[in-house]
Structure formats: C-alpha cells, structure tokens
Design a protein around this motif. Sequence first.
Motif, PDB file in Angstrom:
ATOM      1  N   GLU A 197      -1.767 -26.615   6.712  1.00 16.56           N
ATOM      2  CA  GLU A 197      -0.542 -26.751   5.921  1.00 16.56           C
ATOM      3  C   GLU A 197      -0.492 -25.928   4.637  1.00 16.56           C
ATOM      4  O   GLU A 197       0.563 -25.849   4.003  1.00 16.56           O
ATOM      5  CB  GLU A 197      -0.229 -28.225   5.639  1.00 16.56           C
ATOM      6  N   THR A 198      -1.611 -25.300   4.260  1.00 14.00           N
ATOM      7  CA  THR A 198      -1.521 -24.427   3.078  1.00 14.00           C
ATOM      8  C   THR A 198      -1.641 -22.942   3.459  1.00 14.00           C
ATOM      9  O   THR A 198      -1.874 -22.093   2.605  1.00 14.00           O
ATOM     10  CB  THR A 198      -2.604 -24.769   2.027  1.00 14.00           C
ATOM     11  N   THR A 199      -1.490 -22.665   4.747  1.00 14.93           N
ATOM     12  CA  THR A 199      -1.599 -21.272   5.209  1.00 14.93           C
ATOM     13  C   THR A 199      -0.288 -20.815   5.849  1.00 14.93           C
ATOM     14  O   THR A 199       0.351 -21.583   6.568  1.00 14.93           O
ATOM     15  CB  THR A 199      -2.742 -21.146   6.252  1.00 14.93           C
ATOM     16  N   ALA A 200       0.088 -19.569   5.572  1.00 13.09           N
ATOM     17  CA  ALA A 200       1.214 -18.950   6.287  1.00 13.09           C
ATOM     18  C   ALA A 200       0.634 -17.874   7.192  1.00 13.09           C
ATOM     19  O   ALA A 200      -0.361 -17.219   6.836  1.00 13.09           O
ATOM     20  CB  ALA A 200       2.202 -18.352   5.298  1.00 13.09           C
ATOM     21  N   PHE A 201       1.250 -17.679   8.337  1.00 14.03           N
ATOM     22  CA  PHE A 201       0.721 -16.739   9.328  1.00 14.03           C
ATOM     23  C   PHE A 201       1.759 -15.651   9.610  1.00 14.03           C
ATOM     24  O   PHE A 201       2.897 -15.953   9.957  1.00 14.03           O
ATOM     25  CB  PHE A 201       0.389 -17.508  10.617  1.00 14.03           C
ATOM     26  N   ILE A 202       1.350 -14.393   9.432  1.00  8.29           N
ATOM     27  CA  ILE A 202       2.243 -13.279   9.785  1.00  8.29           C
ATOM     28  C   ILE A 202       1.919 -12.875  11.224  1.00  8.29           C
ATOM     29  O   ILE A 202       0.846 -12.339  11.507  1.00  8.29           O
ATOM     30  CB  ILE A 202       2.056 -12.077   8.832  1.00  8.29           C
ATOM     31  N   GLY A 203       2.847 -13.161  12.129  1.00 10.07           N
ATOM     32  CA  GLY A 203       2.620 -12.837  13.536  1.00 10.07           C
ATOM     33  C   GLY A 203       2.953 -11.387  13.840  1.00 10.07           C
ATOM     34  O   GLY A 203       2.433 -10.814  14.807  1.00 10.07           O
ATOM     35  N   PHE A 204       3.818 -10.801  13.012  1.00  9.90           N
ATOM     36  CA  PHE A 204       4.275  -9.433  13.282  1.00  9.90           C
ATOM     37  C   PHE A 204       4.920  -8.902  12.014  1.00  9.90           C
ATOM     38  O   PHE A 204       5.639  -9.633  11.331  1.00  9.90           O
ATOM     39  CB  PHE A 204       5.314  -9.480  14.413  1.00  9.90           C
ATOM     40  N   PHE A 205       4.626  -7.638  11.710  1.00 13.71           N
ATOM     41  CA  PHE A 205       5.311  -7.003  10.579  1.00 13.71           C
ATOM     42  C   PHE A 205       5.444  -5.522  10.898  1.00 13.71           C
ATOM     43  O   PHE A 205       4.457  -4.865  11.255  1.00 13.71           O
ATOM     44  CB  PHE A 205       4.520  -7.178   9.278  1.00 13.71           C
ATOM     45  N   MET A 206       6.651  -5.021  10.771  1.00 15.82           N
ATOM     46  CA  MET A 206       6.869  -3.605  11.101  1.00 15.82           C
ATOM     47  C   MET A 206       7.953  -3.036  10.204  1.00 15.82           C
ATOM     48  O   MET A 206       8.955  -3.708   9.936  1.00 15.82           O
ATOM     49  CB  MET A 206       7.290  -3.498  12.570  1.00 15.82           C
ATOM     50  N   THR A 207       7.729  -1.809   9.742  1.00 10.48           N
ATOM     51  CA  THR A 207       8.762  -1.130   8.950  1.00 10.48           C
ATOM     52  C   THR A 207       9.355   0.033   9.762  1.00 10.48           C
ATOM     53  O   THR A 207       8.752   0.514  10.735  1.00 10.48           O
ATOM     54  CB  THR A 207       8.194  -0.599   7.615  1.00 10.48           C
ATOM     55  N   ASP A 208      10.521   0.472   9.329  1.00 12.32           N
ATOM     56  CA  ASP A 208      11.183   1.621   9.969  1.00 12.32           C
ATOM     57  C   ASP A 208      10.345   2.873   9.696  1.00 12.32           C
ATOM     58  O   ASP A 208       9.987   3.141   8.547  1.00 12.32           O
ATOM     59  CB  ASP A 208      12.584   1.750   9.338  1.00 12.32           C
ATOM     60  N   VAL A 209      10.052   3.638  10.718  1.00 16.17           N
ATOM     61  CA  VAL A 209       9.217   4.843  10.523  1.00 16.17           C
ATOM     62  C   VAL A 209       9.799   5.781   9.464  1.00 16.17           C
ATOM     63  O   VAL A 209       9.046   6.471   8.764  1.00 16.17           O
ATOM     64  CB  VAL A 209       8.977   5.641  11.834  1.00 16.17           C
ATOM     65  N   ALA A 210      11.121   5.778   9.331  1.00 12.75           N
ATOM     66  CA  ALA A 210      11.761   6.703   8.389  1.00 12.75           C
ATOM     67  C   ALA A 210      11.402   6.412   6.933  1.00 12.75           C
ATOM     68  O   ALA A 210      11.527   7.299   6.079  1.00 12.75           O
ATOM     69  CB  ALA A 210      13.277   6.654   8.563  1.00 12.75           C
ATOM     70  N   ILE A 211      10.964   5.196   6.644  1.00 15.29           N
ATOM     71  CA  ILE A 211      10.627   4.858   5.248  1.00 15.29           C
ATOM     72  C   ILE A 211       9.135   4.552   5.065  1.00 15.29           C
ATOM     73  O   ILE A 211       8.719   4.088   4.012  1.00 15.29           O
ATOM     74  CB  ILE A 211      11.503   3.688   4.709  1.00 15.29           C
ATOM     75  N   GLN A 212       8.349   4.817   6.104  1.00 12.84           N
ATOM     76  CA  GLN A 212       6.917   4.490   6.009  1.00 12.84           C
ATOM     77  C   GLN A 212       6.178   5.417   5.052  1.00 12.84           C
ATOM     78  O   GLN A 212       6.621   6.522   4.758  1.00 12.84           O
ATOM     79  CB  GLN A 212       6.262   4.545   7.404  1.00 12.84           C
ATOM     80  N   ASN A 213       5.043   4.898   4.588  1.00 13.07           N
ATOM     81  CA  ASN A 213       4.147   5.634   3.682  1.00 13.07           C
ATOM     82  C   ASN A 213       4.781   5.939   2.335  1.00 13.07           C
ATOM     83  O   ASN A 213       4.455   6.930   1.690  1.00 13.07           O
ATOM     84  CB  ASN A 213       3.646   6.933   4.344  1.00 13.07           C
ATOM     85  N   THR A 214       5.712   5.077   1.930  1.00 11.26           N
ATOM     86  CA  THR A 214       6.317   5.221   0.602  1.00 11.26           C
ATOM     87  C   THR A 214       6.060   3.972  -0.237  1.00 11.26           C
ATOM     88  O   THR A 214       6.655   3.806  -1.305  1.00 11.26           O
ATOM     89  CB  THR A 214       7.848   5.443   0.708  1.00 11.26           C
ATOM     90  N   GLY A 215       5.229   3.073   0.273  1.00 18.45           N
ATOM     91  CA  GLY A 215       4.896   1.867  -0.494  1.00 18.45           C
ATOM     92  C   GLY A 215       5.815   0.679  -0.232  1.00 18.45           C
ATOM     93  O   GLY A 215       5.591  -0.405  -0.780  1.00 18.45           O
ATOM     94  N   ILE A 216       6.836   0.871   0.602  1.00 19.67           N
ATOM     95  CA  ILE A 216       7.799  -0.216   0.825  1.00 19.67           C
ATOM     96  C   ILE A 216       7.142  -1.403   1.532  1.00 19.67           C
ATOM     97  O   ILE A 216       7.324  -2.563   1.129  1.00 19.67           O
ATOM     98  CB  ILE A 216       9.037   0.299   1.588  1.00 19.67           C
ATOM     99  N   GLY A 217       6.338  -1.137   2.563  1.00 19.39           N
ATOM    100  CA  GLY A 217       5.663  -2.225   3.281  1.00 19.39           C
ATOM    101  C   GLY A 217       4.770  -3.029   2.338  1.00 19.39           C
ATOM    102  O   GLY A 217       4.804  -4.268   2.336  1.00 19.39           O
ATOM    103  N   SER A 218       4.011  -2.347   1.505  1.00 14.27           N
ATOM    104  CA  SER A 218       3.121  -3.046   0.560  1.00 14.27           C
ATOM    105  C   SER A 218       3.933  -3.852  -0.444  1.00 14.27           C
ATOM    106  O   SER A 218       3.548  -4.972  -0.808  1.00 14.27           O
ATOM    107  CB  SER A 218       2.226  -2.047  -0.182  1.00 14.27           C
ATOM    108  N   GLY A 219       5.062  -3.306  -0.885  1.00 16.46           N
ATOM    109  CA  GLY A 219       5.923  -4.022  -1.832  1.00 16.46           C
ATOM    110  C   GLY A 219       6.448  -5.315  -1.218  1.00 16.46           C
ATOM    111  O   GLY A 219       6.494  -6.360  -1.874  1.00 16.46           O
TER     112      GLY A 219
END
Length: 166
Positions: A86-108
């Motif tokens: 009950e104190t854990t959240a689980f990320i089952g999937f995370f994906m960003t649009d390739v057009a905006i990748q490697n610009t820090g958006i996913g980390s933000g």
Amino acid sequence: MDVSLLSDRYIVQMMGESDVERIYELCRKNSLYYQYCPPLVSEESIICDMNALPQNKDMQDKYYIGYYDGERLIAVMDLIMDFPDETTAFIGFFMTDVAIQNTGIGSGIIKDLCVCLAKIGISKVRLGWVKDNPQAEHFWHKNKFVEVGDFYDTDKYTVIVAQRYL
Ligand SMILES: CC(C)(COP(=O)(O)OP(=O)(O)OC[C@H]1O[C@@H](n2cnc3c(N)ncnc32)[C@H](O)[C@@H]1OP(=O)(O)O)[C@@H](O)C(=O)NCCC(=O)NCCS
C-alpha cells in the motif's frame, strides 16, 4: 487520485478506448522497445494493456494516463497504485513520443510524478525493464531507479525489477 496533479507542465488525463489510435501512433515508432519487448504494438494490445491488472487489484487502482502538451499526446503511462503493497506505486509502462525524446521530457515527467506520489504517502515506485534494453536501463538509472536484485522470465525475455525510494 486526481491525475491532473501529476504534472505542472503537461495536461494529464485518463485514457480510454477512444484514444487507442493516438496511443498506437505514439507507440509504433518506438521500434527499439518492441525489439526487446515483442510483439510489436497493435491497437488490440493497447486495449488489452488498458484492462490488464495484477492479481488482487481492481480498476480503481489503475491509471492508464496520457500526457498532453497542448493538444499533442507526448507520453503514455500505466500506473498501478498501492502495488505490490500500500505504500508502493508501480509503473507498468511508460513511453514518450520519439519526436521529443532525449530532451529531458521523460525525466521531467518522472520527477514530477515522484514528487506528487510522495505528497500522497507513497514511499517508493517500482517497475521493470527488459534485460539489456540499453535505452530503458539508462533512462531508469538516470532517474534514480535501482535494481532490487529480482528478475522474472517470460517466454521471450527477462524483466529486471527496480525501484526508487521517494
Ligand atoms: C525511455 C524513454 C521513456 C525516455 O524518454 P525521454 O523523453 O527520451 O527521456 P529523457 O530525455 O529524460 O532521457 C533519455 C535518456 O536516455 C538516453 N538514451 C536514449 N536512447 C538510448 C539508447 N539507445 N541507449 C542508451 N541510452 C539511451 C538518452 O541519452 C538520455 O540520457 P542522458 O540524458 O543521460 O543522455 C523513451 O526513450 C521511451 O519511451 N522509450 C521506449 C519505451 C521505454 O523503453 N520505456 C521504458 C521502459 S517501460
């Protein structure tokens, strides 16, 4: 949970079957991911993921969400609250649009998510990546996720389990 609070920068919304076509357009271009995690995405597999739940969980703990920059869908996440405890959240999937990748958006997005989850009493976030996927491994390490020393095998690949304390 009010998903709109998960980001100050982007509009966050629950996604449903009417969004499947847009999600498919975002996912299908991430060919490296599906190389490590086959099969390639389809509209049917997205619907299946939207309804997938771990054992003993119900839909009220599942948040299949989209991040929008204005009208544009830039990221998709499958978040399960209170799992595996009950104190854990689980990320089952995370994906960003390739057009905006490697610009820090996913980390933000992950940073804002962790801040928000900590505020509502979550103490850690857990997830898995497919062993040897260099992009996923680098990204989650960069975002302070650490292997817990556990893994599980599917018939096509091995999943490395990792977590981050908030
Ligand atoms: C992983 C992912 C979410 C990162 O999103 P993003 O918006 O590009 O994130 P960021 O820009 O914050 O960070 C990307 C980092 O990955 C690195 N990276 C990108 N491609 C890489 C590759 N092939 N090998 C190693 N590192 C890679 C970038 O260099 C960057 O790290 P750096 O800042 O140290 O240089 C995105 O690449 C993605 O959606 N990939 C496909 C799905 C996936 O693998 N999801 C995670 C597993 S569930």
